[in-house]
Write a protein that holds these residues in place. Structure first.
Motif, PDB file in Angstrom:
ATOM      1  N   VAL A  48       0.505  -1.356   0.136  1.00  7.53           N
ATOM      2  CA  VAL A  48       0.069   0.328  -0.027  1.00  7.53           C
ATOM      3  C   VAL A  48       0.808   1.513  -0.434  1.00  7.53           C
ATOM      4  N   ALA A  49       1.967   1.341   0.941  1.00  2.00           N
ATOM      5  CA  ALA A  49       2.780   2.352   0.997  1.00  2.00           C
ATOM      6  C   ALA A  49       3.506   2.586  -0.464  1.00  2.00           C
ATOM      7  N   VAL A  50       4.446   1.740  -0.548  1.00  5.21           N
ATOM      8  CA  VAL A  50       4.302   1.380  -2.175  1.00  5.21           C
ATOM      9  C   VAL A  50       3.450   2.473  -3.645  1.00  5.21           C
ATOM     10  N   CYS A  51       2.533   1.648  -3.784  1.00  2.00           N
ATOM     11  CA  CYS A  51       1.356   2.626  -4.169  1.00  2.00           C
ATOM     12  C   CYS A  51       0.915   3.968  -4.277  1.00  2.00           C
ATOM     13  N   ALA A  52       0.267   4.113  -2.822  1.00  2.00           N
ATOM     14  CA  ALA A  52       0.318   5.256  -2.653  1.00  2.00           C
ATOM     15  C   ALA A  52       1.588   6.265  -3.208  1.00  2.00           C
ATOM     16  N   TRP A 164      -7.954   5.070  -0.986  1.00  2.00           N
ATOM     17  CA  TRP A 164      -8.152   3.537  -1.648  1.00  2.00           C
ATOM     18  C   TRP A 164      -7.568   2.370  -1.750  1.00  2.00           C
ATOM     19  N   PHE A 165      -6.550   2.501  -1.827  1.00  2.00           N
ATOM     20  CA  PHE A 165      -5.167   1.414  -1.357  1.00  2.00           C
ATOM     21  C   PHE A 165      -5.341   0.967   0.079  1.00  2.00           C
ATOM     22  N   THR A 166      -5.367   1.926   1.056  1.00  2.00           N
ATOM     23  CA  THR A 166      -5.507   1.368   2.400  1.00  2.00           C
ATOM     24  C   THR A 166      -7.121   0.452   2.201  1.00  2.00           C
ATOM     25  N   ALA A 167      -7.833   0.835   1.828  1.00  2.00           N
ATOM     26  CA  ALA A 167      -9.354   0.378   1.769  1.00  2.00           C
ATOM     27  C   ALA A 167      -8.888  -1.080   1.613  1.00  2.00           C
ATOM     28  N   LEU A 168      -8.555  -0.630   0.117  1.00  2.00           N
ATOM     29  CA  LEU A 168      -8.697  -2.604  -0.627  1.00  2.00           C
ATOM     30  C   LEU A 168      -7.035  -3.361  -0.279  1.00  2.00           C
TER      31      LEU A 168
END
Length: 206
Positions: A48-52, A164-168
């Motif tokens: 999630v960190a990498v994506c965000a 979004w990425f955190t929720a996913l």
């Protein structure tokens, strides 16, 4: 800070949040990977960190003018497009193989992938996918120029990505009971294979 100025600031932030949310919610290679990691509970926070953070950097780069540079170098875009398509096809093949030989979701029976391998895959899905550049650098970067507070627009867009990425990633584990059966993993990996292959095809024919 005046009320009028505060409204302009809030409008830019919310506009960036909404524009980014519309783009990232669609099922794509990156979302499919985050979902699978969340379901397996493997290095979710790191993914999630990498994506965000990647979205934040690319959005800010687009606002800063990188979009114009990319547009002026179509040869570089072509190389990225074909390399990204090849990677996505390879990932689709792996997902298809998993779908043909599915296993139940039982973390105790299967060692998780290493953090390094997981992050490399996540980075590849992010930076070898030209759709990411189209959405973040070119599209969001261009829309931001229309707002009086373009950098706040960018932060709003990045905030939507983080949410979004955190929720996913964090919410995916709620599906774990459903995916305790091999047949469910067959469907999920089959869907991932189709998504990856579909994205690859659009990159080649675009």
């Amino acid at each position: 800070m005046s009320t009028a100025y505060g409204r302009k600031v809030l409008t830019s932030v919310l506009a960036g949040f909404a524009a980014s949310a519309v783009l990232i919610v669609a099922i794509g290679a990156q979302n499919a990977f985050v979902l699978r990691q969340g379901l397996r509970r493997e290095h979710v926070l790191a993914v999630v960190a990498v994506c965000a953070l990647s979205d934040l950097l690319l959005i800010l780069a687009g606002i800063g003018g990188l979009g114009a540079v990319v547009t002026a170098r179509p040869d570089a875009v072509t190389v990225i497009r074909w390399v990204g398509a090849a990677f996505l096809v390879a990932y689709a093949v792996l997902a298809a193989r998993r779908a043909l030989r599915p296993a139940a979701l039982n973390p105790a029976e299967r060692a998780p992938a290493t953090l390094g391998a997981t992050l490399l895959t996540c980075l590849a899905l992010t930076y070898l996918n030209p759709h990411v550049y189209l959405d973040t650098v070119l599209l969001l970067g261009s829309v931001a120029q229309q707002h009086p507070h373009r950098w706040l627009f960018g932060l709003g867009a990045a905030a939507a990505s983080l949410v979004w990425f955190t929720a996913l990633g964090a919410g995916a584990h709620r599906l774990a009971p459903l995916l305790a059966r091999p047949a469910a993993w067959r469907v999920l990996d089959g869907l991932i294979a189709v998504v990856m292959l579909g994205v690859a095809v659009t990159l080649v024919v675009s």
